[in-house]
Design a protein around this motif. Structure first.
Motif, PDB file in Angstrom:
ATOM      1  N   PRO A 104       0.821  -1.228   0.000  1.00 52.83           N
ATOM      2  CA  PRO A 104       0.000   0.000   0.000  1.00 52.83           C
ATOM      3  C   PRO A 104       0.850   1.271   0.000  1.00 52.83           C
ATOM      4  O   PRO A 104       0.520   2.248  -0.670  1.00 52.83           O
ATOM      5  N   HIS A 105       1.939   1.261   0.761  1.00 53.06           N
ATOM      6  CA  HIS A 105       2.797   2.446   0.850  1.00 53.06           C
ATOM      7  C   HIS A 105       3.506   2.704  -0.476  1.00 53.06           C
ATOM      8  O   HIS A 105       3.614   3.854  -0.921  1.00 53.06           O
ATOM      9  N   VAL A 106       3.983   1.644  -1.119  1.00 51.28           N
ATOM     10  CA  VAL A 106       4.654   1.797  -2.405  1.00 51.28           C
ATOM     11  C   VAL A 106       3.691   2.322  -3.457  1.00 51.28           C
ATOM     12  O   VAL A 106       4.031   3.195  -4.264  1.00 51.28           O
ATOM     13  N   VAL A 107       2.470   1.802  -3.464  1.00 51.96           N
ATOM     14  CA  VAL A 107       1.477   2.270  -4.435  1.00 51.96           C
ATOM     15  C   VAL A 107       1.168   3.742  -4.210  1.00 51.96           C
ATOM     16  O   VAL A 107       1.062   4.536  -5.163  1.00 51.96           O
ATOM     17  N   MET A 108       1.048   4.147  -2.928  1.00 55.66           N
ATOM     18  CA  MET A 108       0.723   5.545  -2.629  1.00 55.66           C
ATOM     19  C   MET A 108       1.848   6.492  -3.032  1.00 55.66           C
ATOM     20  O   MET A 108       1.600   7.568  -3.592  1.00 55.66           O
ATOM     21  N   THR A 109       3.096   6.093  -2.768  1.00 52.44           N
ATOM     22  CA  THR A 109       4.221   7.016  -2.962  1.00 52.44           C
ATOM     23  C   THR A 109       4.869   6.924  -4.330  1.00 52.44           C
ATOM     24  O   THR A 109       5.554   7.861  -4.744  1.00 52.44           O
ATOM     25  N   ARG A 110       4.676   5.806  -5.053  1.00 54.45           N
ATOM     26  CA  ARG A 110       5.346   5.655  -6.351  1.00 54.45           C
ATOM     27  C   ARG A 110       4.359   5.473  -7.516  1.00 54.45           C
ATOM     28  O   ARG A 110       4.548   6.066  -8.571  1.00 54.45           O
ATOM     29  N   VAL A 111       3.330   4.636  -7.326  1.00 56.06           N
ATOM     30  CA  VAL A 111       2.414   4.343  -8.431  1.00 56.06           C
ATOM     31  C   VAL A 111       1.432   5.490  -8.665  1.00 56.06           C
ATOM     32  O   VAL A 111       1.248   5.950  -9.800  1.00 56.06           O
ATOM     33  N   GLU A 112       0.785   5.954  -7.578  1.00 53.30           N
ATOM     34  CA  GLU A 112      -0.207   7.027  -7.738  1.00 53.30           C
ATOM     35  C   GLU A 112       0.393   8.310  -8.316  1.00 53.30           C
ATOM     36  O   GLU A 112      -0.223   8.935  -9.186  1.00 53.30           O
ATOM     37  N   PRO A 113       1.589   8.755  -7.882  1.00 55.74           N
ATOM     38  CA  PRO A 113       2.174   9.946  -8.514  1.00 55.74           C
ATOM     39  C   PRO A 113       2.402   9.767 -10.015  1.00 55.74           C
ATOM     40  O   PRO A 113       2.251  10.718 -10.788  1.00 55.74           O
ATOM     41  N   ILE A 114       2.752   8.551 -10.455  1.00 57.02           N
ATOM     42  CA  ILE A 114       2.951   8.307 -11.877  1.00 57.02           C
ATOM     43  C   ILE A 114       1.627   8.422 -12.624  1.00 57.02           C
ATOM     44  O   ILE A 114       1.535   9.007 -13.712  1.00 57.02           O
ATOM     45  N   LEU A 115       0.547   7.886 -12.036  1.00 58.52           N
ATOM     46  CA  LEU A 115      -0.756   7.888 -12.698  1.00 58.52           C
ATOM     47  C   LEU A 115      -1.403   9.272 -12.704  1.00 58.52           C
ATOM     48  O   LEU A 115      -2.081   9.652 -13.661  1.00 58.52           O
ATOM     49  N   ASP A 205      -7.386  20.831  -5.197  1.00 58.79           N
ATOM     50  CA  ASP A 205      -8.511  20.142  -5.825  1.00 58.79           C
ATOM     51  C   ASP A 205      -8.039  19.182  -6.898  1.00 58.79           C
ATOM     52  O   ASP A 205      -8.595  18.097  -7.074  1.00 58.79           O
ATOM     53  N   LEU A 206      -6.999  19.571  -7.632  1.00 53.46           N
ATOM     54  CA  LEU A 206      -6.499  18.711  -8.702  1.00 53.46           C
ATOM     55  C   LEU A 206      -6.014  17.380  -8.145  1.00 53.46           C
ATOM     56  O   LEU A 206      -6.291  16.313  -8.705  1.00 53.46           O
ATOM     57  N   ALA A 207      -5.323  17.444  -7.025  1.00 57.11           N
ATOM     58  CA  ALA A 207      -4.824  16.210  -6.420  1.00 57.11           C
ATOM     59  C   ALA A 207      -5.966  15.340  -5.935  1.00 57.11           C
ATOM     60  O   ALA A 207      -5.979  14.124  -6.112  1.00 57.11           O
ATOM     61  N   THR A 208      -6.991  15.991  -5.311  1.00 57.94           N
ATOM     62  CA  THR A 208      -8.120  15.225  -4.805  1.00 57.94           C
ATOM     63  C   THR A 208      -8.873  14.543  -5.937  1.00 57.94           C
ATOM     64  O   THR A 208      -9.210  13.362  -5.873  1.00 57.94           O
ATOM     65  N   VAL A 209      -9.130  15.312  -6.998  1.00 62.93           N
ATOM     66  CA  VAL A 209      -9.842  14.743  -8.141  1.00 62.93           C
ATOM     67  C   VAL A 209      -9.009  13.654  -8.799  1.00 62.93           C
ATOM     68  O   VAL A 209      -9.516  12.592  -9.173  1.00 62.93           O
ATOM     69  N   GLY A 210      -7.710  13.926  -8.951  1.00 65.71           N
ATOM     70  CA  GLY A 210      -6.832  12.937  -9.589  1.00 65.71           C
ATOM     71  C   GLY A 210      -6.785  11.640  -8.822  1.00 65.71           C
ATOM     72  O   GLY A 210      -6.864  10.553  -9.403  1.00 65.71           O
ATOM     73  N   ARG A 211      -6.687  11.720  -7.502  1.00 59.87           N
ATOM     74  CA  ARG A 211      -6.615  10.501  -6.696  1.00 59.87           C
ATOM     75  C   ARG A 211      -7.931   9.743  -6.759  1.00 59.87           C
ATOM     76  O   ARG A 211      -7.953   8.515  -6.764  1.00 59.87           O
ATOM     77  N   ALA A 212      -9.050  10.488  -6.805  1.00 63.38           N
ATOM     78  CA  ALA A 212     -10.352   9.820  -6.918  1.00 63.38           C
ATOM     79  C   ALA A 212     -10.484   9.125  -8.267  1.00 63.38           C
ATOM     80  O   ALA A 212     -11.022   8.016  -8.368  1.00 63.38           O
ATOM     81  N   ARG A 213      -9.938   9.762  -9.316  1.00 62.32           N
ATOM     82  CA  ARG A 213     -10.068   9.202 -10.658  1.00 62.32           C
ATOM     83  C   ARG A 213      -9.260   7.909 -10.810  1.00 62.32           C
ATOM     84  O   ARG A 213      -9.711   6.960 -11.464  1.00 62.32           O
ATOM     85  N   ILE A 214      -8.074   7.874 -10.221  1.00 66.32           N
ATOM     86  CA  ILE A 214      -7.227   6.686 -10.412  1.00 66.32           C
ATOM     87  C   ILE A 214      -7.370   5.701  -9.256  1.00 66.32           C
ATOM     88  O   ILE A 214      -6.637   4.726  -9.175  1.00 66.32           O
ATOM     89  N   GLY A 215      -8.316   5.961  -8.345  1.00 65.81           N
ATOM     90  CA  GLY A 215      -8.516   5.060  -7.213  1.00 65.81           C
ATOM     91  C   GLY A 215      -8.708   3.612  -7.600  1.00 65.81           C
ATOM     92  O   GLY A 215      -8.023   2.719  -7.084  1.00 65.81           O
TER      93      GLY A 215
END
Length: 555
Positions: A104-115, A205-215
């Motif tokens: 979970p930590h790797v996905v949050m810190t490495r995968v989500e920023p890429i997406l 807002d961009l980060a919130t929307v982006g994280r919701a979109r790639i959730g």
């Protein structure tokens, strides 16, 4: 079929572990900056990110992670029995559980920023982890397990090194303080964030929307990683359970038999059958305590590898002696453990701290009273005991006052060791200081007992320095710290040479040079010692008390 040799696999496991350990140490240091501020944590992340988050650093880090995990699975697959010491079991359990805690930590810190295209800074990560108690607890447990696995791996590698005792306390202190500071920084950084951080644009807002979109995508990535690692671990365990190509029998001299699958080492066979078998280094071929004598079935067996051959050559083992941890018989074999854990109590003694022995470079002092039997032959026994006790007291004070320890008293002689808690050069200087104090002390005893002694007491001292095996040896209550090896034997022979040349001290030139002391003006001889091919350059000092003039002043 083995694609990589055992030596290459060990080196790959070690190097990949060192890379991961370096990253963990940097990451924990970054966490500890939370004791200062979140800003300090973020500044540290950017600095360390130049190394670890760059394209080469990322490939290097995750390549090491994958390689280390695969080498761990390979080691688990090749381990023919799961019976092992607790320390080894904890290291394996910690290591295999880490991917599932860190995904979970790797996905949050490495995968989500890429997406999303939005970098994960410390405020964002801390907020995400502390949004639920479960996340924070999982991350804290993962931190402790990562560090525990790293420390156990480092300890297994370092514990047999000659330099480890000098830095043991420092390393243990670091091992305790690093996770404490990291956890405190993790908590302190999170608590310093404003309560309304997320609601007022900290992420935007961009980060919130982006994280919701790639959730959903991130969730699928997490699920795929969980499944992949679980499949690798499960597949390894399944392969271990498959029927092997055959079974062999390892017979022991007391009639016990270990029936195991082809591929077991003799040490693994002993453990699988519950037969005590000494192995100080944990089955890594770094010592010879597990060695066995093969009395039947040696023909047609695989020869020793490079690591085993080096150890066997060093101890001068005959052809029918093998290291049980490295010897994997291909057909039935009968062996005799040379160090019998049952009959010699080895199993209990090896569990004691440093009980198995450790190679160190030490300075050794042998001293003996000359003609003491003739001097005391007309004295009452109790008078002799009193005189000896005064002499032993003087020897003990001289040795301990110089930084050494008394190994043992042998009749009217004594053996002392220097360097158990000091550098090799300091040990050599300490032994010379002790020799000078002994010479001065024996003169003081002669003055005290001048009226009772028909002739003065005279000492013979031998000093030499070099490698020795230091550990607790003996049986039962007679077990004590002692040292064995060629260095001890040479010091004893130098003490005998001092008597032959009517000198008070015979000291090897090597020891004097290591101590940085010049003994010019004394006789320098090339001595041939029994059991040594080369001669030993030796200083013959008639009055050992005189060397105090060239020794540095004591504090």
């Amino acid at each position: 079929m083995t694609i990589l040799s055992a030596d290459i696999r060990k080196k790959a496991h070690l190097i990949s572990g060192a890379v991961l350990g370096s990253f963990v140490l940097c990451h924990f240091f970054n966490h500890s900056l939370g004791l200062i501020s979140v800003g300090a944590m973020e500044a540290g992340r950017r600095t360390l990110g130049l190394l670890w988050q760059s394209a080469p650093g990322t490939v290097f880090l995750y390549g090491a992670l994958l390689l280390h995990f695969l080498m761990a699975l390979d080691s688990l697959y090749r381990r023919q029995t799961l019976r092992m010491p607790v320390g080894e079991a904890l290291k394996i359990v910690f290591g295999l559980s880490l991917p599932f805690l860190l995904i979970p930590h790797v996905v949050m810190t490495r995968v989500e920023p890429i997406l999303t295209g939005i970098g994960a800074d410390y405020p964002m990560v801390l907020r995400g982890l502390w949004s639920h108690a479960y996340n924070a607890s999982r991350q804290s447990i993962a931190l402790l397990l990562v560090w525990g696995h790293a420390c156990l791996g480092a300890w297994f590698w370092m514990r047999g090194r000659s330099w480890f005792p000098r830095y043991e306390i420092l390393l243990y202190t670091i091992a305790i303080l690093v996770p404490i500071f990291a956890l405190f920084g993790f908590v302190s950084g999170a608590r310093s964030l404003p309560p309304v951080y997320a609601e007022h644009g900290a992420y935007g807002d961009l980060a919130t929307v982006g994280r919701a979109r790639i959730g959903p995508i991130a969730a699928n990535v997490r699920l795929a990683l969980y499944a992949g690692f679980a499949g690798l671990v499960g597949g390894t365990l399944a392969l271990r359970a498959l029927p092997s190509r055959g079974r062999i029998r390892v017979r022991y001299p007391d009639g016990r038999v270990a029936a195991v699958s082809l591929g077991f080492s003799v040490l693994e066979a002993s453990r699988a059958a519950g037969i005590p078998h000494a192995s100080v280094c944990g089955g890594r071929g770094r010592c010879s305590t597990c060695r066995v004598r093969v009395i039947q079935g040696l023909e047609g067996q695989p020869g020793p590898g490079a690591a085993e051959l080096a150890t066997l050559t060093r101890i001068g083992a005959p052809n029918n002696v093998r290291l049980a941890c490295q010897f994997r018989p291909v057909h039935n074999v009968t062996v005799v453990p040379i160090l019998d854990s049952d009959s010699l109590g080895t199993k209990t003694q090896l569990a004691r701290h440093n009980g198995g022995g450790r190679e160190r470079r030490v300075a050794v002092l042998f001293c003996d009273l000359r003609d003491f039997t003739r001097i005391t032959e007309h004295r009452l026994p109790f008078d002799t005991v009193f005189l000896l006790n005064r002499y032993f007291e003087m020897v003990g004070e001289a040795v301990e006052g110089s930084g050494g320890v008394i190994d043992k008293f042998i009749g009217d002689g004594a053996l002392a060791i220097f360097g158990l808690k000091s550098t090799f050069e300091e040990a050599c200087l300490q032994s010379l200081t002790a020799a000078a104090r002994l010479a001065a002390g024996i003169r003081a005893l002669n003055q005290t007992f001048a009226a009772e002694l028909e002739q003065p007491l005279r000492l013979a001292i031998g000093l030499h320095a070099g490698p020795a095996i230091v550990g607790e040896m003996g049986y039962g209550r007679a077990t004590a710290l002692t040292a064995v090896g060629d260095t001890i034997n040479t010091a004893s022979r130098l003490e005998g040479l001092a008597k032959e040349h009517d000198c008070e001290l015979a000291v090897s030139v090597e020891l004097a040079d290591r101590a940085g002391i010049s003994l010019e003006g004394n006789r320098r001889l090339d001595i041939s010692l029994r059991g040594r091919q080369a001669t030993l350059e030796t200083w013959m000092v008639e009055n050992a008390a005189e060397i105090s003039k060239v020794l540095p002043a004591q504090d």
